[in-house]
Design an enzyme around this catalytic site. Structure first.
Site, PDB file in Angstrom:
ATOM      1  N   GLU A   1      77.481  40.893  40.873  1.00 20.70           N
ATOM      2  CA  GLU A   1      78.643  41.641  41.261  1.00 20.70           C
ATOM      3  C   GLU A   1      78.507  42.866  40.308  1.00 20.70           C
ATOM      4  OE1 GLU A   1      82.703  40.173  41.345  1.00 20.70           O
ATOM      5  OE2 GLU A   1      82.189  38.260  41.985  1.00 20.70           O
TER       6      GLU A   1
ATOM      7  N   GLU B   1      82.571  33.566  37.007  1.00 19.45           N
ATOM      8  CA  GLU B   1      83.633  34.109  36.313  1.00 19.45           C
ATOM      9  C   GLU B   1      84.644  33.124  35.616  1.00 19.45           C
ATOM     10  OE1 GLU B   1      83.688  38.947  37.833  1.00 19.45           O
ATOM     11  OE2 GLU B   1      85.637  37.593  38.311  1.00 19.45           O
TER      12      GLU B   1
END
Length: 478
Positions: free
Chosen positions: A378, A170
């Site tokens: 995720e 991320e």
């Protein structure tokens, strides 16, 4: 499109779950580990829920064998974990901490012994504080050399057993929250610096992937991108253009660089006109193009809906870190886009849209644009879980969430998307960064809270048994 019959999940599909070092390990200053940026940031008053720290987290450092045993009992096929950079290099570079290498060797060996594929994340937000102090961490191009050296050290020690690697987790989130919103370390608000920091992270990511080919030739590596597909609020052309702007600035700005080594033209042109574009030096583009990943890692939680935002319109909004539903406020960039609540979607207590169809849309967009396999690194639901009498956690809402998103994955596979695997966030409950322990994601409840003494015991939730059956049947029961 509607399908009469869905393709099955492929053989060898990685039914997994995930975590991050700072959120689970604890042992923040044990066995030679140096301090990370998060170790210091959480000590700043008011930054986290009730002043929660990761000093203990859920004590995975000392309890990893118990946690892996629970994974094995579930039948988990893959476990994505991150390495704490400061546990390997206490000062970010220089001498290797052998105790750190030893811990991850033990963890990897335990996973392999239990037939669980290790997926190693090289960087999940915890920068050695020594590098922040020395040259500003990601603010300096020096980070490229130090990150590459760190990554190569991991390849040399673990590449014989680890096939799947995630380079950066991320990047869009840790740069944005660290350098635009000041919610994460180093707590800076500087738009121009944000874009330069992000460029350095791109270079580090590409350099690490380039070196990976030399040391783990049979492995696969890619970044994990936090993707929130953009919707237009209405059929109005100006709203559609705003959604296109959002996709360009919030998604293509990262994924185009990962896949092609190039920044998208419209966004780059705009930033150059505002004197916000990163400084691109000789050799940068060649390096970016040399770092093509084997897959696109996707962290998916929600879609975002956009509408027209005039030049004198809405700017930075607010972020819900309290779990009090309805406390977030729309955000935007004047002249570019503005977020708006989508009345067709339910929201979590943290105001995150619940949109499994959006996952299918996002997977198809990535496939059509980049032609890369996808690993969902995720996907999960953060909620208030209640431990009931007899050590029972009835988290049917989590089962419903995961089931609907896995159904969307299967529909995407039927659409032609190449999927490597699906990692839930997370396996055990963990420290949810700014949200403390109140926001729970795991299949396994951990008796850990912000206040008082707690025994950290592990309790299987209802969702644990549901996912176990999904794995056993390779998703045929969805």
């Amino acid at each position: 499109m509607l399908h009469e019959n869905l393709k099955p999940f492929p053989a060898g599909f990685l039914w997994g779950s995930a975590s991050a070092a700072y959120q689970v390990e604890g042992a923040w200053d044990e066995d030679g580990k140096g301090p990370s940026n998060w170790d210091l940031f959480v000590r700043v008053s008011g930054k986290t829920f009730k002043g929660t720290t990761g000093d203990v987290a859920v004590d995975h450092y000392h309890r990893f064998k118990e946690d892996v045993r629970l994974m094995a009992e579930m039948g988990l096929k893959a476990y994505r974990f991150s390495v704490a950079w400061a546990r390997i290099f206490p000062k970010g570079k220089g001498e290797v901490n052998e105790k750190g290498i030893e811990f991850y060797n033990h963890l990897i060996n335990e996973l392999v012994k239990n037939k669980i594929e290790p997926i190693l994340t090289i960087y999940h937000w915890d920068l050695p504080q020594a590098l922040q102090d020395e040259y500003g961490g990601w603010e300096s191009r020096q980070i490229v050399e130090d990150f590459t050296n760190y990554a190569v050290t991991l390849y040399k020690h673990f590449g014989d057993r680890v096939k799947y690697w995630v380079s950066l987790n991320e990047q869009n989130i840790f740069t944005d929250l660290g350098y635009r919103m000041a919610l994460h370390p180093p707590g800076v608000t500087n738009e121009k610096l944000f874009y330069q920091v992000n460029h350095h992270a791109n270079l580090a990511n590409a350099s690490a992937i380039k070196e990976f080919r030399k040391y783990v030739p049979n492995g696969k590596i890619g970044p994990s991108f936090a993707y929130s597909p953009a919707y237009a609020a209405s059929p109005k052309p100006e709203d559609i253009l705003s959604a296109e702007n959002a996709e360009e600035f919030n998604s293509h700005w990262w994924m185009d660089v990962y896949a092609w080594g190039e920044y998208p033209e419209a966004a780059l042109s705009y930033l150059e006109s505002k004197d916000l574009a990163p400084k691109i030096e000789a050799g940068d583009v060649d390096l970016l193009k040399a770092g093509k990943p084997d897959f696109m890692g996707v962290n998916y939680y929600q879609t975002t809906t956009y509408e027209h935002n005039p030049l004198n319109g809405v700017g930075q909004g607010t972020f819900n870190t309290t779990g009090k539903k309805g406390t977030s406020h729309d955000t935007g960039v004047p002249g570019i886009f503005k977020t708006i609540k989508n009345g067709n979607l339910e929201r979590t207590n943290w105001d995150w849209n619940i949109d499994p169809v959006g996952l299918r849309i996002g997977l198809r967009r990535i496939t059509s644009r980049y032609h890369l396999p996808i690993l969902i690194s995720e996907n999960g639901l953060g909620e208030y879980d209640k431990l009931e009498a007899g050590d029972v956690v009835n988290d049917d809402y989590r089962i419903d969430y995961l089931k609907s998103h896995l159904s969307a994955v299967q529909e995407a596979i039927t659409d032609g998307v190449e999927m490597l695997g699906y990692c839930t966030w997370s396996f055990t409950d963990l420290l949810s960064w700014l949200n403390g322990f109140q926001k729970r994601y795991g299949f396994v409840y951990v008796n850990q809270h912000e206040e008082g003494e707690h025994d950290l015991r592990r309790v299987k939730k209802k969702s644990y048994f549901w996912y176990k059956e999904v794995i056993e049947k390779n998703g045929e029961n969805l």
